[in-house]
Design a protein around this motif. Structure first.
Motif, PDB file in Angstrom:
ATOM      1  N   GLU A  11       5.825  38.014   7.649  1.00  0.00           N
ATOM      2  CA  GLU A  11       6.120  39.637   7.514  1.00  0.00           C
ATOM      3  C   GLU A  11       7.527  39.595   6.987  1.00  0.00           C
ATOM      4  O   GLU A  11       7.907  39.940   7.574  1.00  0.00           O
ATOM      5  CB  GLU A  11       5.746  40.301   8.846  1.00  0.00           C
ATOM      6  N   PRO A  12       7.558  39.547   5.371  1.00  0.00           N
ATOM      7  CA  PRO A  12       5.614  39.260   4.382  1.00  0.00           C
ATOM      8  C   PRO A  12       5.478  37.401   4.624  1.00  0.00           C
ATOM      9  O   PRO A  12       6.408  37.125   5.493  1.00  0.00           O
ATOM     10  CB  PRO A  12       6.935  39.355   3.091  1.00  0.00           C
ATOM     11  N   LEU A  13       4.679  37.662   3.599  1.00  0.00           N
ATOM     12  CA  LEU A  13       4.217  36.473   3.621  1.00  0.00           C
ATOM     13  C   LEU A  13       5.241  35.016   3.010  1.00  0.00           C
ATOM     14  O   LEU A  13       6.059  35.656   2.070  1.00  0.00           O
ATOM     15  CB  LEU A  13       2.974  36.401   2.828  1.00  0.00           C
ATOM     16  N   ASP A  14       4.770  33.732   3.420  1.00  0.00           N
ATOM     17  CA  ASP A  14       6.055  33.042   3.516  1.00  0.00           C
ATOM     18  C   ASP A  14       5.729  32.353   2.335  1.00  0.00           C
ATOM     19  O   ASP A  14       5.142  31.970   1.944  1.00  0.00           O
ATOM     20  CB  ASP A  14       6.033  31.931   4.428  1.00  0.00           C
ATOM     21  N   PRO A  15       7.058  32.326   1.085  1.00  0.00           N
ATOM     22  CA  PRO A  15       6.460  32.184  -0.128  1.00  0.00           C
ATOM     23  C   PRO A  15       6.648  30.802  -0.008  1.00  0.00           C
ATOM     24  O   PRO A  15       6.546  29.715  -1.322  1.00  0.00           O
ATOM     25  CB  PRO A  15       7.773  32.486  -0.960  1.00  0.00           C
ATOM     26  N   ASP A  16       7.437  29.842   0.785  1.00  0.00           N
ATOM     27  CA  ASP A  16       7.561  28.869   0.797  1.00  0.00           C
ATOM     28  C   ASP A  16       6.512  28.157   1.598  1.00  0.00           C
ATOM     29  O   ASP A  16       6.312  26.773   1.098  1.00  0.00           O
ATOM     30  CB  ASP A  16       8.535  27.960   1.673  1.00  0.00           C
ATOM     31  N   ASP A  17       5.487  28.569   1.970  1.00  0.00           N
ATOM     32  CA  ASP A  17       4.025  28.351   2.522  1.00  0.00           C
ATOM     33  C   ASP A  17       3.349  28.385   1.685  1.00  0.00           C
ATOM     34  O   ASP A  17       2.511  29.590   1.819  1.00  0.00           O
ATOM     35  CB  ASP A  17       4.084  28.084   4.138  1.00  0.00           C
ATOM     36  N   TRP A  18       2.762  28.546   0.051  1.00  0.00           N
ATOM     37  CA  TRP A  18       1.860  28.785  -0.587  1.00  0.00           C
ATOM     38  C   TRP A  18       1.268  27.583  -1.449  1.00  0.00           C
ATOM     39  O   TRP A  18       1.322  27.237  -1.717  1.00  0.00           O
ATOM     40  CB  TRP A  18       3.047  29.413  -1.566  1.00  0.00           C
ATOM     41  N   PRO A  19       0.312  28.561  -1.545  1.00  0.00           N
ATOM     42  CA  PRO A  19      -1.505  27.912  -2.210  1.00  0.00           C
ATOM     43  C   PRO A  19      -1.098  27.399  -4.104  1.00  0.00           C
ATOM     44  O   PRO A  19      -0.714  28.716  -4.986  1.00  0.00           O
ATOM     45  CB  PRO A  19      -2.521  28.045  -1.802  1.00  0.00           C
ATOM     46  N   GLU A  20      -1.375  26.160  -3.873  1.00  0.00           N
ATOM     47  CA  GLU A  20      -0.623  25.781  -5.435  1.00  0.00           C
ATOM     48  C   GLU A  20      -1.782  26.573  -6.299  1.00  0.00           C
ATOM     49  O   GLU A  20      -3.602  26.940  -5.837  1.00  0.00           O
ATOM     50  CB  GLU A  20      -1.269  23.878  -5.604  1.00  0.00           C
ATOM     51  N   GLY A  21      -1.421  26.877  -7.628  1.00  0.00           N
ATOM     52  CA  GLY A  21      -2.506  27.498  -8.105  1.00  0.00           C
ATOM     53  C   GLY A  21      -2.161  29.247  -7.982  1.00  0.00           C
ATOM     54  O   GLY A  21      -3.574  29.659  -8.580  1.00  0.00           O
ATOM     55  N   VAL A  22      -2.266  29.235  -7.151  1.00  0.00           N
ATOM     56  CA  VAL A  22      -1.824  31.112  -6.461  1.00  0.00           C
ATOM     57  C   VAL A  22      -0.245  32.117  -7.413  1.00  0.00           C
ATOM     58  O   VAL A  22       1.057  31.379  -6.451  1.00  0.00           O
ATOM     59  CB  VAL A  22      -2.791  31.326  -5.161  1.00  0.00           C
ATOM     60  N   GLU A  23      -0.679  32.976  -7.639  1.00  0.00           N
ATOM     61  CA  GLU A  23       0.753  33.829  -7.902  1.00  0.00           C
ATOM     62  C   GLU A  23       1.532  34.093  -6.705  1.00  0.00           C
ATOM     63  O   GLU A  23       1.016  34.192  -6.219  1.00  0.00           O
ATOM     64  CB  GLU A  23       0.251  35.150  -8.908  1.00  0.00           C
ATOM     65  N   LYS A  24       2.616  34.158  -6.461  1.00  0.00           N
ATOM     66  CA  LYS A  24       3.087  34.006  -5.518  1.00  0.00           C
ATOM     67  C   LYS A  24       3.134  36.207  -5.543  1.00  0.00           C
ATOM     68  O   LYS A  24       4.158  36.066  -6.125  1.00  0.00           O
ATOM     69  CB  LYS A  24       4.433  33.285  -5.417  1.00  0.00           C
ATOM     70  N   GLY A  25       3.360  35.961  -4.078  1.00  0.00           N
ATOM     71  CA  GLY A  25       3.942  38.008  -4.029  1.00  0.00           C
ATOM     72  C   GLY A  25       2.453  38.388  -3.768  1.00  0.00           C
ATOM     73  O   GLY A  25       2.042  39.772  -3.944  1.00  0.00           O
ATOM     74  N   GLN A  71      -9.358  18.263   3.750  1.00  0.00           N
ATOM     75  CA  GLN A  71     -10.351  19.099   3.191  1.00  0.00           C
ATOM     76  C   GLN A  71      -9.350  20.135   2.568  1.00  0.00           C
ATOM     77  O   GLN A  71      -9.367  20.556   1.741  1.00  0.00           O
ATOM     78  CB  GLN A  71     -11.860  18.536   3.216  1.00  0.00           C
ATOM     79  N   LEU A  72      -9.397  21.414   3.787  1.00  0.00           N
ATOM     80  CA  LEU A  72      -8.781  22.558   3.662  1.00  0.00           C
ATOM     81  C   LEU A  72      -7.911  22.218   3.104  1.00  0.00           C
ATOM     82  O   LEU A  72      -7.804  23.028   2.035  1.00  0.00           O
ATOM     83  CB  LEU A  72      -9.011  22.494   4.793  1.00  0.00           C
ATOM     84  N   ARG A  73      -6.996  20.607   3.344  1.00  0.00           N
ATOM     85  CA  ARG A  73      -5.489  21.436   2.012  1.00  0.00           C
ATOM     86  C   ARG A  73      -5.938  21.028   0.842  1.00  0.00           C
ATOM     87  O   ARG A  73      -5.457  22.311  -0.201  1.00  0.00           O
ATOM     88  CB  ARG A  73      -4.961  20.205   3.156  1.00  0.00           C
ATOM     89  N   GLU A  74      -6.931  20.585   0.361  1.00  0.00           N
ATOM     90  CA  GLU A  74      -7.133  20.136  -0.861  1.00  0.00           C
ATOM     91  C   GLU A  74      -8.108  20.935  -1.733  1.00  0.00           C
ATOM     92  O   GLU A  74      -7.363  21.778  -2.676  1.00  0.00           O
ATOM     93  CB  GLU A  74      -8.545  18.998  -0.788  1.00  0.00           C
ATOM     94  N   LEU A  75      -8.321  21.839  -1.057  1.00  0.00           N
ATOM     95  CA  LEU A  75      -9.491  22.914  -1.102  1.00  0.00           C
ATOM     96  C   LEU A  75      -8.367  24.401  -1.433  1.00  0.00           C
ATOM     97  O   LEU A  75      -8.597  25.393  -2.265  1.00  0.00           O
ATOM     98  CB  LEU A  75     -10.868  23.455  -0.377  1.00  0.00           C
ATOM     99  N   THR A  76      -7.771  24.524  -0.250  1.00  0.00           N
ATOM    100  CA  THR A  76      -7.085  25.722  -0.220  1.00  0.00           C
ATOM    101  C   THR A  76      -5.847  26.007  -1.303  1.00  0.00           C
ATOM    102  O   THR A  76      -5.362  26.165  -2.085  1.00  0.00           O
ATOM    103  CB  THR A  76      -6.324  26.492   1.006  1.00  0.00           C
ATOM    104  N   GLY A  77      -5.814  24.037  -1.119  1.00  0.00           N
ATOM    105  CA  GLY A  77      -4.021  23.343  -2.383  1.00  0.00           C
ATOM    106  C   GLY A  77      -3.000  24.256  -1.789  1.00  0.00           C
ATOM    107  O   GLY A  77      -1.648  24.090  -2.079  1.00  0.00           O
ATOM    108  N   LEU A  78      -2.665  24.324  -0.350  1.00  0.00           N
ATOM    109  CA  LEU A  78      -1.699  24.083   0.951  1.00  0.00           C
ATOM    110  C   LEU A  78      -1.271  23.564   1.594  1.00  0.00           C
ATOM    111  O   LEU A  78      -2.177  23.048   2.419  1.00  0.00           O
ATOM    112  CB  LEU A  78      -2.160  25.773   1.518  1.00  0.00           C
ATOM    113  N   SER A  79      -0.533  22.730   1.140  1.00  0.00           N
ATOM    114  CA  SER A  79       0.357  21.136   1.549  1.00  0.00           C
ATOM    115  C   SER A  79       0.971  21.683   2.837  1.00  0.00           C
ATOM    116  O   SER A  79       2.675  23.164   2.238  1.00  0.00           O
ATOM    117  CB  SER A  79       0.897  20.615   1.104  1.00  0.00           C
TER     118      SER A  79
END
Length: 261
Positions: A108-122, A177-185
């Motif tokens: 709160e707000p969503l953490d921009p440092d833990d963000w999925p690849e290929g998804v617009e921040k914010g 698998q979920l890391r790869e699918l979501t793009g979130l490491s």
């Protein structure tokens, strides 16, 4: 991060030392865990234990409410809430008991440092959730994994032990698998410690108080070991939440694929 939690591979001495460090803060200067702040401070609970907005999404297994394990967990938490140092914790609603397999976005707000690849921040949480569901299309995962909960850690968390090397490998593969699918490491991807949270620490204790909590944990858990020794997990639930008190499933990942709810 779960570095303060217990692992099935820890020795009794290590389990004790981890609990002592978690309860005393290991010399932390803040006097309270990082999840505890005032309103607007980015935490999950206030110092008084009131739940704060902390929205996000996550992949979890809820503990089956019809199972002996759920009843045992409720009794364990009830006993923890009655112990002399219970005011050092804030306790979660029992219907929320679950094991996280992979955390999504959150904060709160969503953490921009833990963000999925290929998804617009914010982007709003609901949009990130929608994108994750799109990315999960066609993905399946068999249910029926078995775990046990052999150790009550520091009065607030149950350690998870996957039953057998195959179950451990399947859980780790599912995370990958979920890391790869979501793009979130995440930095703790490989060392993540599976657990079931019963409470959050509000503030750190003296060594003497911590020893008392650890002693009570062994006493409280003893009559429930059998009920917590064989737990069958259902399908993975992809949930969205507004705070740490409730996790609403948006989709199930079954052996037949993704089922939106």
């Amino acid at each position: 991060m779960t570095t303060d939690l217990a692992s099935p591979t820890d020795s009794p001495e290590t389990l004790h030392n981890r609990a002592m460090e978690a309860l005393t803060g290991g010399g932390a200067e803040t006097g309270q865990p990082s999840s505890i702040t005032g309103p607007g401070g980015g935490g999950k609970f206030t110092p008084e234990g009131a739940v704060l907005p902390w929205p996000g999404n996550t992949f979890i297994f809820h503990i089956d409410k019809a199972s002996p394990a759920y009843s045992a967990l409720c009794q364990v938490q009830d006993a923890l809430m009655a112990q002399p140092l219970a005011s050092h914790f804030t306790y979660l609603p029992q219907p929320s008991f679950h094991m996280t397999v992979f955390s999504g976005v959150g904060g709160e707000p969503l953490d921009p440092d833990d963000w999925p690849e290929g998804v617009e921040k914010g982007l709003p949480l609901a949009e990130v959730t929608r994108i994750f569901i799109e990315r999960l299309a066609g993905f399946s995962a068999p249910a029926g994994l078995r775990i046990s909960l052999p150790h009550l850690h520091a009065g607030y968390s149950m350690m998870v032990r996957p039953e057998g090397a195959e179950a451990e490998e399947r859980l780790r593969r599912l995370r990958a698998q979920l890391r790869e699918l979501t793009g979130l490491s995440r930095a703790d991807h490989d060392g993540y410690r599976f657990h079931v949270t019963l409470a959050y620490r509000l503030r750190f204790m003296t060594k003497e108080q911590a020893e008392e909590v650890i002693r009570k944990c062994a006493e409280i858990l003893a009559p429930h070991r059998e009920a917590l020794s064989d737990i069958r997990l259902g399908p993975v639930e992809f949930c969205q939440f507004e705070d740490m008190h409730a996790f609403k499933p948006k989709a199930l990942i079954t052996d037949g694929g993704l089922v939106q709810l």
